[in-house]
Write an enzyme that holds these catalytic residues in place. Sequence first.
Site, PDB file in Angstrom:
ATOM      1  N   ASP A  13      33.593  61.766  57.578  1.00  0.00           N
ATOM      2  CA  ASP A  13      33.561  62.906  58.440  1.00  0.00           C
ATOM      3  C   ASP A  13      32.350  63.454  58.830  1.00  0.00           C
ATOM      4  OD1 ASP A  13      33.800  63.846  61.476  1.00  0.00           O
ATOM      5  OD2 ASP A  13      34.827  65.621  60.900  1.00  0.00           O
ATOM      6  N   SER A  14      32.157  64.557  59.490  1.00  0.00           N
ATOM      7  CA  SER A  14      30.744  65.774  59.654  1.00  0.00           C
ATOM      8  C   SER A  14      31.493  66.638  58.797  1.00  0.00           C
ATOM      9  CB  SER A  14      30.085  66.216  61.142  1.00  0.00           C
ATOM     10  OG  SER A  14      31.828  66.374  61.778  1.00  0.00           O
ATOM     11  N   TYR A  45      27.762  66.843  64.316  1.00  0.00           N
ATOM     12  CA  TYR A  45      27.259  65.596  64.542  1.00  0.00           C
ATOM     13  C   TYR A  45      27.019  65.285  66.647  1.00  0.00           C
ATOM     14  CZ  TYR A  45      27.261  63.426  60.046  1.00  0.00           C
ATOM     15  OH  TYR A  45      26.718  62.550  59.142  1.00  0.00           O
ATOM     16  N   ASN A  77      35.106  60.246  65.299  1.00  0.00           N
ATOM     17  CA  ASN A  77      34.523  59.881  66.818  1.00  0.00           C
ATOM     18  C   ASN A  77      33.379  59.457  67.522  1.00  0.00           C
ATOM     19  OD1 ASN A  77      37.215  59.333  68.083  1.00  0.00           O
ATOM     20  ND2 ASN A  77      37.271  60.988  67.196  1.00  0.00           N
ATOM     21  N   THR A  78      32.352  60.229  67.097  1.00  0.00           N
ATOM     22  CA  THR A  78      30.689  60.124  67.342  1.00  0.00           C
ATOM     23  C   THR A  78      30.076  59.265  66.560  1.00  0.00           C
ATOM     24  OG1 THR A  78      31.248  63.031  67.271  1.00  0.00           O
ATOM     25  CG2 THR A  78      28.820  61.618  67.692  1.00  0.00           C
ATOM     26  N   THR A 186      38.528  63.986  66.103  1.00  0.00           N
ATOM     27  CA  THR A 186      39.348  63.958  64.842  1.00  0.00           C
ATOM     28  C   THR A 186      39.511  65.431  64.251  1.00  0.00           C
ATOM     29  OG1 THR A 186      37.068  63.397  63.354  1.00  0.00           O
ATOM     30  CG2 THR A 186      38.857  61.654  63.946  1.00  0.00           C
TER      31      THR A 186
END
Length: 281
Positions: A13-14, A45, A77-78, A186
Amino acid sequence: MNNVQDSPIGVFDSGVGGLTVLRELYQQLPRESIIYFADTARLPYGNRPGTEILKFVREILIWMAQQNVKMVIMACNTSSALALETVRSEFSFPILGVILPGARAAVKIGQRIGVISTPATAKSGAYRQAIQEINPNAQVWQVGCPEFVPLIEQNRIYDPYTKQVTLRYVSPLLDRNIDTLIYGCTHYRHLAPIFHEIIPPTVNLVDPASFVIQSAEKELKLMGLYRNRSAHPTRFYVSGCPNTFSKISQQWLGYCPVVEPVSLPKIVRSSWAREETEVLE
Ligand code: DGL
């Protein structure tokens, strides 16, 4: 000698958003070993263009391949909305995203579905497309919420301002009488205490994190990759400051993780933008 079943699952994730997916992994697949990567130097992101997100995702997946992962779960999700379809065929291991499992879960219980997500995910229309491919009669409204990720990463979950922002993002969806609300980023599950105060009990909250792990389990079994021995401790890596990540993560993990730095190519800071709330019909 290591069997492929014993290789870790890569999760990325970011930032701390993917910990909501990691928690589900711990519950549902406790025997799997995990490598968690957070691209904290380049978050958020969700305010970035798709070309940039695709580039970051490729860099992360190349790094994951070097760690010999057997599967990658995009706990973002991005990335799932903007890069998954493109990168899936570029790597030899299975790559799972959160959008399809989230959409499938939502259509089972709802017809009037609200999605809160990053602006990039909202603009991509990925949730609407996934939901309406399963149920063309479902109505979908998407709201991009640019302030949430910075507030969560700054650990301002219980700041009264965060509640105000939540109301601002969610009110237009409640005005449309949604019966279901998807956490389309998330990070947002970390705001669950606030959502539970604001969202009426008649609205179902869907967290795709739980459903992506169900898909991962099926896929692992199907591919003969399921692990039967006890898991190794999770290895955490970040592109930004390991200490910052370790400190903030403690509240969700229940322990202070050891976090190692990783340098990925060229770090460009994104702006933490503020925008008007817009509902994408
Ligand atoms: N947690 C990620 C998502 O689900 C990324 C959020 C961000 O960095 O903007 O979209």
